[in-house]
Write a protein that holds these residues in place. Structure first.
Motif, PDB file in Angstrom:
ATOM      1  N   PRO A  75       0.643  -1.403  -0.443  1.00 29.90           N
ATOM      2  CA  PRO A  75      -0.189  -0.214   0.277  1.00 29.90           C
ATOM      3  C   PRO A  75       1.119   1.266  -0.492  1.00 29.90           C
ATOM      4  CG  PRO A  75      -0.059  -1.032   1.973  1.00 29.90           C
ATOM      5  CD  PRO A  75       0.858  -2.016   1.234  1.00 29.90           C
ATOM      6  N   GLY A  76       1.816   1.337   0.729  1.00 30.92           N
ATOM      7  CA  GLY A  76       3.061   2.136   0.601  1.00 30.92           C
ATOM      8  C   GLY A  76       2.284   3.810   1.324  1.00 30.92           C
ATOM      9  N   PHE A  77       1.663   3.586   2.732  1.00 31.94           N
ATOM     10  CA  PHE A  77       0.648   4.167   3.029  1.00 31.94           C
ATOM     11  C   PHE A  77       1.222   4.789   4.482  1.00 31.94           C
ATOM     12  CE2 PHE A  77      -2.732   6.036   5.677  1.00 31.94           C
ATOM     13  CZ  PHE A  77      -2.579   6.832   4.430  1.00 31.94           C
ATOM     14  N   ALA A  78       1.256   6.200   5.253  1.00 28.38           N
ATOM     15  CA  ALA A  78       1.919   6.423   5.884  1.00 28.38           C
ATOM     16  C   ALA A  78       1.171   8.121   5.958  1.00 28.38           C
ATOM     17  CB  ALA A  78       3.469   6.665   6.740  1.00 28.38           C
ATOM     18  N   PRO A  79      -0.081   8.235   7.662  1.00 29.00           N
ATOM     19  CA  PRO A  79      -0.517   9.347   7.818  1.00 29.00           C
ATOM     20  C   PRO A  79       1.044  10.342   7.954  1.00 29.00           C
ATOM     21  CG  PRO A  79      -1.119   7.204   9.695  1.00 29.00           C
ATOM     22  CD  PRO A  79      -0.459   7.110   8.601  1.00 29.00           C
ATOM     23  N   THR A  80       0.651  11.699   7.156  1.00 32.71           N
ATOM     24  CA  THR A  80       1.891  12.947   7.080  1.00 32.71           C
ATOM     25  C   THR A  80       0.946  13.480   7.569  1.00 32.71           C
ATOM     26  OG1 THR A  80       0.443  13.533   5.251  1.00 32.71           O
ATOM     27  CG2 THR A  80       2.218  11.536   4.887  1.00 32.71           C
ATOM     28  N   GLY A  81       1.987  14.931   7.833  1.00 32.59           N
ATOM     29  CA  GLY A  81       2.192  15.866   8.762  1.00 32.59           C
ATOM     30  C   GLY A  81       2.138  15.964  10.154  1.00 32.59           C
ATOM     31  N   ARG A  82       2.045  14.881  10.234  1.00 32.07           N
ATOM     32  CA  ARG A  82       2.966  15.469  12.363  1.00 32.07           C
ATOM     33  C   ARG A  82       4.244  13.758  12.200  1.00 32.07           C
ATOM     34  NH1 ARG A  82      -2.262  14.937  15.978  1.00 32.07           N
ATOM     35  NH2 ARG A  82      -2.551  12.900  15.174  1.00 32.07           N
ATOM     36  N   THR A  83       4.997  14.500  13.347  1.00 32.14           N
ATOM     37  CA  THR A  83       6.311  12.995  13.843  1.00 32.14           C
ATOM     38  C   THR A  83       5.291  12.897  14.515  1.00 32.14           C
ATOM     39  OG1 THR A  83       6.809  14.582  15.259  1.00 32.14           O
ATOM     40  CG2 THR A  83       8.378  15.655  12.734  1.00 32.14           C
ATOM     41  N   PHE A  84       6.308  11.854  14.735  1.00 31.73           N
ATOM     42  CA  PHE A  84       6.393  11.013  15.910  1.00 31.73           C
ATOM     43  C   PHE A  84       5.969  12.156  17.454  1.00 31.73           C
ATOM     44  CE2 PHE A  84       6.684   6.848  18.764  1.00 31.73           C
ATOM     45  CZ  PHE A  84       5.513   6.576  18.398  1.00 31.73           C
ATOM     46  N   LYS A 110      -5.249  -1.880  12.290  1.00 30.13           N
ATOM     47  CA  LYS A 110      -5.953  -3.143  13.876  1.00 30.13           C
ATOM     48  C   LYS A 110      -6.919  -1.318  14.276  1.00 30.13           C
ATOM     49  CE  LYS A 110      -2.740  -6.569  14.769  1.00 30.13           C
ATOM     50  NZ  LYS A 110      -1.365  -6.990  15.422  1.00 30.13           N
ATOM     51  N   ASP A 111      -6.973  -0.685  14.738  1.00 31.52           N
ATOM     52  CA  ASP A 111      -7.776   0.634  15.076  1.00 31.52           C
ATOM     53  C   ASP A 111      -8.373   1.161  14.282  1.00 31.52           C
ATOM     54  OD1 ASP A 111      -8.489   2.963  15.530  1.00 31.52           O
ATOM     55  OD2 ASP A 111      -6.463   4.159  16.357  1.00 31.52           O
ATOM     56  N   HIS A 120      -6.560   1.414   3.541  1.00 30.17           N
ATOM     57  CA  HIS A 120      -6.924   0.714   4.001  1.00 30.17           C
ATOM     58  C   HIS A 120      -8.757  -0.238   3.967  1.00 30.17           C
ATOM     59  CE1 HIS A 120      -4.848  -4.101   4.451  1.00 30.17           C
ATOM     60  NE2 HIS A 120      -6.657  -4.463   4.870  1.00 30.17           N
ATOM     61  N   ARG A 121      -9.270   0.317   4.281  1.00 30.36           N
ATOM     62  CA  ARG A 121     -10.884   0.032   3.730  1.00 30.36           C
ATOM     63  C   ARG A 121     -10.963   0.046   2.649  1.00 30.36           C
ATOM     64  NH1 ARG A 121     -11.518   1.145   9.383  1.00 30.36           N
ATOM     65  NH2 ARG A 121     -12.229   3.177   8.288  1.00 30.36           N
ATOM     66  N   GLU A 122     -11.401   1.857   2.184  1.00 28.79           N
ATOM     67  CA  GLU A 122     -11.557   2.168   1.010  1.00 28.79           C
ATOM     68  C   GLU A 122     -10.585   1.624  -0.099  1.00 28.79           C
ATOM     69  OE1 GLU A 122     -10.292   6.691   1.119  1.00 28.79           O
ATOM     70  OE2 GLU A 122     -11.512   6.857   2.975  1.00 28.79           O
ATOM     71  N   THR A 123      -9.238   1.315  -0.140  1.00 30.61           N
ATOM     72  CA  THR A 123      -8.271   0.722  -1.118  1.00 30.61           C
ATOM     73  C   THR A 123      -8.646  -0.969  -1.672  1.00 30.61           C
ATOM     74  OG1 THR A 123      -6.699   2.677  -0.652  1.00 30.61           O
ATOM     75  CG2 THR A 123      -5.914   0.586  -1.887  1.00 30.61           C
ATOM     76  N   TYR A 124      -8.997  -1.393  -0.035  1.00 31.19           N
ATOM     77  CA  TYR A 124      -8.780  -3.028  -0.171  1.00 31.19           C
ATOM     78  C   TYR A 124      -9.949  -4.120   0.646  1.00 31.19           C
ATOM     79  CZ  TYR A 124      -3.782  -2.292  -0.639  1.00 31.19           C
ATOM     80  OH  TYR A 124      -2.670  -1.008  -2.040  1.00 31.19           O
ATOM     81  N   GLY A 125     -10.827  -2.646   1.047  1.00 32.05           N
ATOM     82  CA  GLY A 125     -12.064  -3.809   1.677  1.00 32.05           C
ATOM     83  C   GLY A 125     -11.379  -4.760   2.717  1.00 32.05           C
TER      84      GLY A 125
END
Length: 147
Positions: A75-84, A110-111, A120-125
């Protein structure tokens, strides 16, 4: 008794002077290392960088670079805009499931309220992470490291 006190005070003052002088000398030498060099044979461009000879220790070194690539690459996805660190400060309870790292994809889906789970839901159901791992393995069979 007074003489002993004078000796103690003199010793303390001498130690403070030596310590202060040492600190001043150290700071002066350390600050000199931090001064940016703006003169010399090289300039801040690629041509100049390419003209710099490699040191022999570097040419002879056995240097390895590891690229960590796993099923989360599909998927190559991670939320952006904030550091850890910002996640820990702003949303501590969800920092481990809403962090900015694609490597945490399996945990983040899992959350159900996480941006990763929504993606994930939008892309992979209803596909699971195991389904992504299977897809990763299939696509890995076609990988050509020489390409």
């Amino acid at each position: 008794m007074i003489r002993g006190a004078v000796v103690v005070v003199a010793t303390v003052l001498l130690a403070a002077a030596i310590f202060g002088l040492g600190t001043w000398l150290w700071r002066r030498a350390d600050d000199a290392k931090a001064v940016m060099t703006t003169t010399g044979p090289y300039t801040a461009d690629l041509e100049s960088l390419r003209s710099h000879p490699l040191p022999t220790w570097f040419q002879d070194a056995e240097l390895g670079i590891m690229v960590h690539w796993g099923p989360y690459s599909v998927p190559g996805f991670a939320p952006t805009g904030r550091t850890f660190v910002q996640m820990l400060q702003d949303d501590y309870d969800h920092a481990m499931t809403r962090g900015p790292y694609a490597e945490d994809y399996a945990n983040q889906i899992k959350d159900p309220g996480s941006p990763t789970a929504a993606f994930h839901r939008e892309t992979y159901g209803e596909a699971t992470y195991a389904d992504l791992a299977e897809r990763f393995e299939t696509e890995l069979a076609d990988w050509n490291p020489q390409a």
